[in-house]
Write a protein that holds these residues in place. Sequence first.
Motif, PDB file in Angstrom:
ATOM      1  N   SER A 170       0.830  -1.210   0.000  1.00 30.65           N
ATOM      2  CA  SER A 170       0.000   0.000   0.000  1.00 30.65           C
ATOM      3  C   SER A 170       0.862   1.257   0.000  1.00 30.65           C
ATOM      4  CB  SER A 170      -0.944  -0.007   1.204  1.00 30.65           C
ATOM      5  OG  SER A 170      -0.215   0.062   2.425  1.00 30.65           O
ATOM      6  N   CYS A 171       1.971   1.213   0.737  1.00 30.17           N
ATOM      7  CA  CYS A 171       2.883   2.364   0.758  1.00 30.17           C
ATOM      8  C   CYS A 171       3.549   2.554  -0.602  1.00 30.17           C
ATOM      9  CB  CYS A 171       3.942   2.174   1.833  1.00 30.17           C
ATOM     10  SG  CYS A 171       3.337   2.313   3.524  1.00 30.17           S
ATOM     11  N   ALA A 172       3.889   1.454  -1.242  1.00 31.49           N
ATOM     12  CA  ALA A 172       4.516   1.534  -2.560  1.00 31.49           C
ATOM     13  C   ALA A 172       3.560   2.149  -3.572  1.00 31.49           C
ATOM     14  CB  ALA A 172       4.941   0.138  -3.011  1.00 31.49           C
ATOM     15  N   THR A 173       2.291   1.741  -3.506  1.00 29.69           N
ATOM     16  CA  THR A 173       1.292   2.299  -4.415  1.00 29.69           C
ATOM     17  C   THR A 173       1.142   3.794  -4.213  1.00 29.69           C
ATOM     18  OG1 THR A 173       0.062   0.215  -4.472  1.00 29.69           O
ATOM     19  CG2 THR A 173      -1.136   2.217  -5.082  1.00 29.69           C
ATOM     20  N   GLU A 174       1.086   4.221  -2.950  1.00 28.54           N
ATOM     21  CA  GLU A 174       0.957   5.656  -2.668  1.00 28.54           C
ATOM     22  C   GLU A 174       2.188   6.428  -3.115  1.00 28.54           C
ATOM     23  OE1 GLU A 174       0.213   8.645   1.126  1.00 28.54           O
ATOM     24  OE2 GLU A 174      -0.366   6.538   1.259  1.00 28.54           O
ATOM     25  N   ALA A 175       3.343   5.778  -3.045  1.00 28.09           N
ATOM     26  CA  ALA A 175       4.594   6.438  -3.440  1.00 28.09           C
ATOM     27  C   ALA A 175       4.822   6.397  -4.946  1.00 28.09           C
ATOM     28  CB  ALA A 175       5.765   5.769  -2.734  1.00 28.09           C
ATOM     29  N   GLY A 176       3.992   5.625  -5.651  1.00 30.16           N
ATOM     30  CA  GLY A 176       4.160   5.515  -7.094  1.00 30.16           C
ATOM     31  C   GLY A 176       5.355   4.673  -7.491  1.00 30.16           C
ATOM     32  N   LEU A 177       5.679   3.686  -6.645  1.00 34.03           N
ATOM     33  CA  LEU A 177       6.832   2.821  -6.893  1.00 34.03           C
ATOM     34  C   LEU A 177       6.392   1.362  -6.879  1.00 34.03           C
ATOM     35  CD1 LEU A 177       9.366   4.487  -4.417  1.00 34.03           C
ATOM     36  CD2 LEU A 177       9.335   4.766  -6.909  1.00 34.03           C
ATOM     37  N   SER A 178       7.220   0.509  -7.452  1.00 30.54           N
ATOM     38  CA  SER A 178       6.987  -0.921  -7.321  1.00 30.54           C
ATOM     39  C   SER A 178       7.309  -1.318  -5.888  1.00 30.54           C
ATOM     40  CB  SER A 178       7.882  -1.699  -8.279  1.00 30.54           C
ATOM     41  OG  SER A 178       9.250  -1.585  -7.882  1.00 30.54           O
ATOM     42  N   PRO A 179       6.731  -2.396  -5.376  1.00 32.63           N
ATOM     43  CA  PRO A 179       7.032  -2.828  -4.003  1.00 32.63           C
ATOM     44  C   PRO A 179       8.527  -3.026  -3.755  1.00 32.63           C
ATOM     45  CG  PRO A 179       5.094  -3.966  -4.786  1.00 32.63           C
ATOM     46  CD  PRO A 179       5.641  -3.209  -5.967  1.00 32.63           C
ATOM     47  N   SER A 180       9.217  -3.647  -4.693  1.00 29.22           N
ATOM     48  CA  SER A 180      10.650  -3.895  -4.487  1.00 29.22           C
ATOM     49  C   SER A 180      11.433  -2.596  -4.446  1.00 29.22           C
ATOM     50  CB  SER A 180      11.201  -4.802  -5.590  1.00 29.22           C
ATOM     51  OG  SER A 180      11.038  -4.200  -6.868  1.00 29.22           O
ATOM     52  N   ARG A 181      11.096  -1.655  -5.308  1.00 28.08           N
ATOM     53  CA  ARG A 181      11.801  -0.362  -5.315  1.00 28.08           C
ATOM     54  C   ARG A 181      11.489   0.425  -4.042  1.00 28.08           C
ATOM     55  NH1 ARG A 181      15.733   2.565  -5.063  1.00 28.08           N
ATOM     56  NH2 ARG A 181      15.463   4.766  -5.559  1.00 28.08           N
ATOM     57  N   PHE A 182      10.243   0.359  -3.586  1.00 31.02           N
ATOM     58  CA  PHE A 182       9.886   1.057  -2.352  1.00 31.02           C
ATOM     59  C   PHE A 182      10.641   0.485  -1.164  1.00 31.02           C
ATOM     60  CE2 PHE A 182       7.386   0.975   1.560  1.00 31.02           C
ATOM     61  CZ  PHE A 182       7.343   2.333   1.836  1.00 31.02           C
ATOM     62  N   LEU A 183      10.685  -0.849  -1.046  1.00 30.28           N
ATOM     63  CA  LEU A 183      11.389  -1.480   0.070  1.00 30.28           C
ATOM     64  C   LEU A 183      12.860  -1.104   0.074  1.00 30.28           C
ATOM     65  CD1 LEU A 183       9.734  -5.012   0.039  1.00 30.28           C
ATOM     66  CD2 LEU A 183       9.408  -3.197   1.739  1.00 30.28           C
ATOM     67  N   HIS A 184      13.453  -1.032  -1.111  1.00 31.82           N
ATOM     68  CA  HIS A 184      14.862  -0.621  -1.205  1.00 31.82           C
ATOM     69  C   HIS A 184      15.020   0.829  -0.750  1.00 31.82           C
ATOM     70  CE1 HIS A 184      18.959  -0.382  -2.783  1.00 31.82           C
ATOM     71  NE2 HIS A 184      18.609   0.791  -3.294  1.00 31.82           N
ATOM     72  N   LEU A 185      14.134   1.695  -1.213  1.00 28.58           N
ATOM     73  CA  LEU A 185      14.196   3.109  -0.834  1.00 28.58           C
ATOM     74  C   LEU A 185      14.020   3.270   0.664  1.00 28.58           C
ATOM     75  CD1 LEU A 185      14.183   6.174  -1.582  1.00 28.58           C
ATOM     76  CD2 LEU A 185      11.685   5.964  -1.804  1.00 28.58           C
ATOM     77  N   PHE A 186      13.061   2.548   1.249  1.00 27.39           N
ATOM     78  CA  PHE A 186      12.782   2.673   2.674  1.00 27.39           C
ATOM     79  C   PHE A 186      14.006   2.304   3.502  1.00 27.39           C
ATOM     80  CE2 PHE A 186      11.184   1.610   6.827  1.00 27.39           C
ATOM     81  CZ  PHE A 186      10.146   2.508   7.024  1.00 27.39           C
ATOM     82  N   LYS A 187      14.629   1.182   3.180  1.00 24.49           N
ATOM     83  CA  LYS A 187      15.802   0.753   3.945  1.00 24.49           C
ATOM     84  C   LYS A 187      16.989   1.682   3.721  1.00 24.49           C
ATOM     85  CE  LYS A 187      18.524  -3.257   5.258  1.00 24.49           C
ATOM     86  NZ  LYS A 187      18.694  -4.724   5.120  1.00 24.49           N
ATOM     87  N   GLU A 188      17.124   2.172   2.504  1.00 27.71           N
ATOM     88  CA  GLU A 188      18.204   3.103   2.187  1.00 27.71           C
ATOM     89  C   GLU A 188      18.062   4.390   2.996  1.00 27.71           C
ATOM     90  OE1 GLU A 188      20.223   4.229  -1.989  1.00 27.71           O
ATOM     91  OE2 GLU A 188      18.169   4.968  -1.786  1.00 27.71           O
ATOM     92  N   GLU A 189      16.836   4.868   3.155  1.00 27.33           N
ATOM     93  CA  GLU A 189      16.583   6.122   3.853  1.00 27.33           C
ATOM     94  C   GLU A 189      16.646   5.975   5.379  1.00 27.33           C
ATOM     95  OE1 GLU A 189      15.471   9.481   2.623  1.00 27.33           O
ATOM     96  OE2 GLU A 189      16.769   8.630   1.084  1.00 27.33           O
ATOM     97  N   THR A 190      16.081   4.889   5.906  1.00 21.67           N
ATOM     98  CA  THR A 190      15.959   4.738   7.365  1.00 21.67           C
ATOM     99  C   THR A 190      17.038   3.872   7.993  1.00 21.67           C
ATOM    100  OG1 THR A 190      14.532   2.783   7.210  1.00 21.67           O
ATOM    101  CG2 THR A 190      13.454   4.952   7.168  1.00 21.67           C
ATOM    102  N   GLY A 191      17.675   3.025   7.185  1.00 24.82           N
ATOM    103  CA  GLY A 191      18.690   2.123   7.713  1.00 24.82           C
ATOM    104  C   GLY A 191      18.132   0.825   8.257  1.00 24.82           C
ATOM    105  N   ILE A 192      16.830   0.574   8.071  1.00 24.26           N
ATOM    106  CA  ILE A 192      16.206  -0.634   8.593  1.00 24.26           C
ATOM    107  C   ILE A 192      15.124  -1.086   7.613  1.00 24.26           C
ATOM    108  CG2 ILE A 192      14.467   0.631   9.924  1.00 24.26           C
ATOM    109  CD1 ILE A 192      14.759  -1.515  12.105  1.00 24.26           C
ATOM    110  N   SER A 193      14.839  -2.371   7.598  1.00 25.36           N
ATOM    111  CA  SER A 193      13.828  -2.880   6.681  1.00 25.36           C
ATOM    112  C   SER A 193      12.445  -2.392   7.086  1.00 25.36           C
ATOM    113  CB  SER A 193      13.849  -4.415   6.654  1.00 25.36           C
ATOM    114  OG  SER A 193      13.328  -4.942   7.858  1.00 25.36           O
ATOM    115  N   PHE A 194      11.561  -2.331   6.115  1.00 28.38           N
ATOM    116  CA  PHE A 194      10.191  -1.884   6.370  1.00 28.38           C
ATOM    117  C   PHE A 194       9.521  -2.779   7.404  1.00 28.38           C
ATOM    118  CE2 PHE A 194       5.640  -2.124   5.566  1.00 28.38           C
ATOM    119  CZ  PHE A 194       5.270  -0.791   5.473  1.00 28.38           C
ATOM    120  N   ARG A 195       9.684  -4.076   7.274  1.00 27.31           N
ATOM    121  CA  ARG A 195       9.031  -5.009   8.187  1.00 27.31           C
ATOM    122  C   ARG A 195       9.522  -4.836   9.621  1.00 27.31           C
ATOM    123  NH1 ARG A 195       8.738 -11.599   7.326  1.00 27.31           N
ATOM    124  NH2 ARG A 195       7.426 -12.045   9.150  1.00 27.31           N
ATOM    125  N   SER A 196      10.839  -4.721   9.799  1.00 25.88           N
ATOM    126  CA  SER A 196      11.398  -4.546  11.148  1.00 25.88           C
ATOM    127  C   SER A 196      10.980  -3.206  11.736  1.00 25.88           C
ATOM    128  CB  SER A 196      12.926  -4.645  11.104  1.00 25.88           C
ATOM    129  OG  SER A 196      13.336  -5.937  10.699  1.00 25.88           O
TER     130      SER A 196
END
Length: 272
Positions: A170-196
Amino acid sequence: MDAKGHVSGHLMLITPDRVFYAGLLGRPRERCPGAFHVYVAIKGGLRLTTAAGRESHGELAVTTPNQRHTIASVYRSAICVAIEPESVRAGALDALDARLTGPERHLFADRIRGAYAALRDRQYSDDLSNAEFDTMCFGEALSQRALDPRVVRSIAQIGKFDGEPVTAASCATEAGLSPSRFLHLFKEETGISFRSFRAWKRARHLLHFANQDINLAHLAQDIGYPDSTHFSHSIRRFYGLKPRAIFSGSRDLAIYRSGRIGADSAWTQEAG
């Protein structure tokens, strides 16, 4: 502060990115919180043991985010200051760790005990920004991290806890990204995986209700846990205590919340 808080002196101030807790530590068991923690003894000393086997003694101890450790206090109560890592510039917590554990560690311990006294006596304003909180505890503000707006929006969604659990899809859709690209961006920005990240924020949200007489099964469902077993296991992993033990030890805890992000907020006491 209510009468119970005055009697025990136990309190907790919760902001979106910081927590100041002064109260019972509970039985020393391994915990693994997702925030940077600074423990300070109110009286006596502390003993910190990490999963790597490092042991230290003193009036102040520091643990990094997601570091498994056990903390014990000579005195039943202690102070804990928690900082959410995604809220500060990369490297800022390492620098703070070095300062807190350096030659002036006793000065920082005294300063944090002074912050506790001021909060207990309500000597601070009713809304605290991150910079004001940091200055109160450490003498200066920590540099803020500039996050991608798409990640900021997803963090805000995770923090609402007002319905179905927020998913990466749902976050990827709102961000206009594919799920894999969003997960990569999230971890790159925060330093931790989305799930954790989501798992920790869910457990952190429990703190708002710790002094309430509440049905834990209903609370687990409201926060987004699939069942009571998952809820109990997750809380024990992060805090080293079962949910029921946390609530039992928080009956005399005065809880305050500041919703300030940036410039506006209100500091309110939550019902106990």
